[in-house]
Design an enzyme around this catalytic site. Structure first.
Site, PDB file in Angstrom:
ATOM      1  N   HIS A 139       0.812  -1.219   0.000  1.00 25.01           N
ATOM      2  CA  HIS A 139       0.000   0.000   0.000  1.00 25.01           C
ATOM      3  C   HIS A 139       0.845   1.269   0.000  1.00 25.01           C
ATOM      4  O   HIS A 139       1.863   1.366   0.663  1.00 25.01           O
ATOM      5  CB  HIS A 139      -0.940   0.004   1.208  1.00 25.01           C
ATOM      6  CG  HIS A 139      -0.220   0.118   2.527  1.00 25.01           C
ATOM      7  ND1 HIS A 139       0.066   1.318   3.124  1.00 25.01           N
ATOM      8  CD2 HIS A 139       0.272  -0.834   3.351  1.00 25.01           C
ATOM      9  CE1 HIS A 139       0.705   1.107   4.263  1.00 25.01           C
ATOM     10  NE2 HIS A 139       0.836  -0.191   4.429  1.00 25.01           N
ATOM     11  N   ASP A 140       0.399   2.232  -0.795  1.00 27.34           N
ATOM     12  CA  ASP A 140       0.954   3.590  -0.796  1.00 27.34           C
ATOM     13  C   ASP A 140       2.404   3.659  -1.252  1.00 27.34           C
ATOM     14  O   ASP A 140       3.089   4.659  -1.003  1.00 27.34           O
ATOM     15  CB  ASP A 140       0.824   4.233   0.597  1.00 27.34           C
ATOM     16  CG  ASP A 140      -0.613   4.275   1.069  1.00 27.34           C
ATOM     17  OD1 ASP A 140      -1.400   5.037   0.482  1.00 27.34           O
ATOM     18  OD2 ASP A 140      -0.961   3.534   2.005  1.00 27.34           O
ATOM     19  N   GLY A 163       4.931  -1.153   2.780  1.00 28.42           N
ATOM     20  CA  GLY A 163       4.116   0.047   2.619  1.00 28.42           C
ATOM     21  C   GLY A 163       4.895   1.347   2.645  1.00 28.42           C
ATOM     22  O   GLY A 163       5.858   1.516   3.393  1.00 28.42           O
TER      23      GLY A 163
END
Length: 270
Positions: free
Chosen positions: A122-123, A140
């Site tokens: 994520h991200d 992440g």
């Protein structure tokens, strides 16, 4: 028009560009945009809130846009954005962002190769012209700048930053920031010199490469701490794009840059 195999599942809310190909048993969810000429091969999965650019290929078993593997995720709408001419090979996974990060989007730049079984969490932000070799896992909110290469089986700690034109050796663990133009390897990870082969292949002139090497010699091998080395480089080296890129990276590093390798090993990589 798109060419959709009758055994594929494509949600009516998906927007497919011209000449998109969708193979048998592929799945494309709602709220997906796929650019012209992209191929979604058999058994590939594209979940909601994904935007894929032109002339990409998503290979069998790859999963793009699954919800993040992050306990802070609370079902919010977040995104994956992928540039043009990106190849996502077999069984790679690219997760959506999280609102908790303040970003809410995972990005992959254009002309990047994501090899088999790679995981992009994520991200994360992966730049253009990057190569993530098979079994790489980036945790992440990792940033990977343009033209970086990460060797197979390498695991990257969350919040890490890998600089432009850097190369990380395979089978390593990244828990510090990897500075631009550098070659890093071994376990634990250390600076092992300038990425000579990569820079030459990309058209860097010899005097530019020499200047980069001299800057890193000042940082790693002259006995200064990082603050003193940065001050000496600022005063003692002519202004250049490469100097500014290196100094900005070092100054802005949140995790600190990798340590230097043994001076006795320098000759092997120059």
């Amino acid at each position: 028009m798109a060419n959709i195999h009758p055994l594929a599942i494509v949600n009516p809310g998906a927007k497919l560009g011209e000449n998109v190909e969708v193979g048998p048993y592929a799945f494309i969810d709602d709220n997906v945009e796929i650019g012209d000429g992209t191929k979604i091969l058999p058994h590939a999965t594209v979940f909601s809130y994904v935007k894929i650019g032109r002339d990409c290929t998503v290979f069998p078993g790859a999963v793009v846009g699954a919800i993040p593997q992050d306990l802070k995720f609370d079902g919010e709408v977040t995104y994956v954005e992928i540039g043009d001419r990106v190849n996502i090979r077999e069984c790679a996974t690219i997760n959506r962002g999280t609102k908790a990060s303040g970003k809410g989007v995972t990005r992959i730049g254009s002309d990047t190769l994501i090899m088999s079984y790679v995981h992009v969490a994520h991200d994360c932000r992966v730049g253009s012209h990057c190569i993530l070799v098979s079994y790489v896992g980036i945790a992440g909110e990792t940033d990977v700048d343009d033209w970086a290469i990460i060797g197979g089986g390498t695991k990257v700690h969350q919040f890490s930053h890998i600089g432009t034109h850097a190369m990380v050796g395979g089978g390593t663990g990244v828990n510090k920031d990897v500075p631009p133009y550098s070659l890093c390897g071994r376990q634990p990870l250390v600076y092992a010199g300038v990425n000579l082969v990569g820079l030459r292949r990309r058209g860097f002139e010899s005097d530019v490469i020499r200047n980069i090497k001299d800057i890193y010699d000042m940082i790693y091998y002259q006995g200064y701490n990082f603050s003193d080395a940065v001050a000496r480089i600022e005063e003692g080296f002519p202004e250049s794009e490469e100097k500014r890129t290196i100094l900005d990276f070092v100054r802005n590093s949140k995790r600190g840059i990798v340590r230097g390798g043994d001076l006795r090993d320098k000759g092997a990589i120059e």
